[in-house]
Design a protein around this motif. Sequence first.
Motif, mmCIF file in Angstrom:
data_model
loop_
_atom_site.group_PDB
_atom_site.id
_atom_site.type_symbol
_atom_site.label_atom_id
_atom_site.label_comp_id
_atom_site.label_asym_id
_atom_site.label_seq_id
_atom_site.Cartn_x
_atom_site.Cartn_y
_atom_site.Cartn_z
ATOM 1 N N VAL A 62 -74.340 34.580 -33.744
ATOM 2 C CA VAL A 62 -74.551 34.202 -32.415
ATOM 3 C C VAL A 62 -75.123 32.960 -32.206
ATOM 4 C CG1 VAL A 62 -75.110 34.670 -30.030
ATOM 5 C CG2 VAL A 62 -74.044 36.497 -31.082
ATOM 6 N N GLY B 130 -67.325 42.137 -30.077
ATOM 7 C CA GLY B 130 -68.380 42.008 -29.059
ATOM 8 C C GLY B 130 -69.212 40.842 -29.369
ATOM 9 N N LEU B 131 -69.697 40.694 -30.491
ATOM 10 C CA LEU B 131 -70.596 39.204 -30.968
ATOM 11 C C LEU B 131 -69.918 38.106 -30.378
ATOM 12 C CD1 LEU B 131 -71.939 40.641 -34.322
ATOM 13 C CD2 LEU B 131 -73.160 40.731 -31.927
ATOM 14 N N THR C 24 -70.009 37.480 -26.924
ATOM 15 C CA THR C 24 -71.147 37.028 -26.416
ATOM 16 C C THR C 24 -71.232 35.666 -26.761
ATOM 17 O OG1 THR C 24 -72.099 39.345 -26.861
ATOM 18 C CG2 THR C 24 -73.685 37.658 -26.911
ATOM 19 N N TRP D 153 -71.774 33.122 -23.594
ATOM 20 C CA TRP D 153 -73.110 32.421 -23.234
ATOM 21 C C TRP D 153 -72.951 31.017 -23.461
ATOM 22 C CZ3 TRP D 153 -77.514 35.219 -22.035
ATOM 23 C CH2 TRP D 153 -78.900 34.042 -21.778
ATOM 24 N N LEU E 21 -72.867 34.046 -19.171
ATOM 25 C CA LEU E 21 -73.825 35.015 -19.431
ATOM 26 C C LEU E 21 -74.859 34.469 -18.861
ATOM 27 C CD1 LEU E 21 -73.011 36.846 -22.746
ATOM 28 C CD2 LEU E 21 -72.637 37.902 -20.406
ATOM 29 N N ARG F 121 -82.786 32.569 -23.207
ATOM 30 C CA ARG F 121 -81.880 32.772 -24.093
ATOM 31 C C ARG F 121 -81.959 33.626 -25.348
ATOM 32 N NH1 ARG F 121 -79.350 27.970 -28.118
ATOM 33 N NH2 ARG F 121 -79.313 29.223 -30.035
ATOM 34 N N VAL G 298 -80.066 37.221 -25.560
ATOM 35 C CA VAL G 298 -79.379 37.255 -26.562
ATOM 36 C C VAL G 298 -79.702 38.415 -27.443
ATOM 37 C CG1 VAL G 298 -78.056 36.321 -28.536
ATOM 38 C CG2 VAL G 298 -78.231 34.863 -26.316
ATOM 39 N N ILE H 66 -78.764 41.851 -25.697
ATOM 40 C CA ILE H 66 -77.197 41.807 -25.616
ATOM 41 C C ILE H 66 -76.823 42.281 -27.272
ATOM 42 C CG2 ILE H 66 -74.807 40.660 -25.557
ATOM 43 C CD1 ILE H 66 -76.212 38.940 -23.461
ATOM 44 N N VAL H 67 -77.340 41.686 -28.196
ATOM 45 C CA VAL H 67 -76.873 42.117 -29.547
ATOM 46 C C VAL H 67 -77.313 43.622 -29.865
ATOM 47 C CG1 VAL H 67 -77.525 41.599 -32.004
ATOM 48 C CG2 VAL H 67 -77.100 39.700 -30.632
ATOM 49 N N VAL I 267 -74.785 45.685 -28.086
ATOM 50 C CA VAL I 267 -73.618 45.658 -28.883
ATOM 51 C C VAL I 267 -73.593 46.820 -30.025
ATOM 52 C CG1 VAL I 267 -71.883 44.397 -30.204
ATOM 53 C CG2 VAL I 267 -72.807 43.671 -28.023
#
Length: 217
Positions: free
Chosen positions: A95, A174-175, A178, A182, A187, A195, A199, A202-203, A206
């Motif tokens: 990401v 999913g990643l 994301t 973003w 997001l 961030r 992030v 979120i990771v 996931v």
Amino acid sequence: MDHERPLRERLVDVGVELVLTEGAGAVGLREIARRAGVSHGAPRRWFPTHHALLSAIARRGFADLAGRFTAATADTGSGPASPREQVRALACAYVGYALEHRGMFELMFRHDLLDGTGRADTGQPQLRATTQPLFRLLVSLVSRCREAGGDHPEDEGNGENGAAEVTAAALWAGLHGTALLWGWGSLPLALGDGREELVGRIVDAVLDAHLGRAADA
């Protein structure tokens, strides 16, 4: 521009710079030739098609990403990381790369624009040979996570659609989503600023969704 470098590499250098600053849509054989200071027809010696040129540029991106994966999973001296920790490190590196190099990241996975077959006469590997090891690394770590969680690898099947492969693909999707959401601002609009923290959360979400919650959660 380093004129001592072979012309092919100089052309790719120009293409990489264009992708990073202006996006893949700005990359063309004529524009690269102009910026490299060569005739319009010179790039076709190595890149007979636009797809071949974009693939050579994307290969640079995958090499950079592979280096980040290696650094993310390197032994820091505090003991080997668990498979789950290594997956998280790869996820954050993925990401992070996407948000730092948006133009390159968007090109790297546009296989409708890329030539995955390569050309034997250029000595360059097929793009698939560059990308598959990264996915296989994720599959291997996911498989180890499943084993640690009590799954039995003998029940997964050994084909391309084995459980670890499908889980790794879902995790990757999913990643990737994301990273794109973003980068596009969707997001941040939904979740606010911050961030690095967001992030990371979120990771983790996931990973929890596809690998189960971490033991220390």
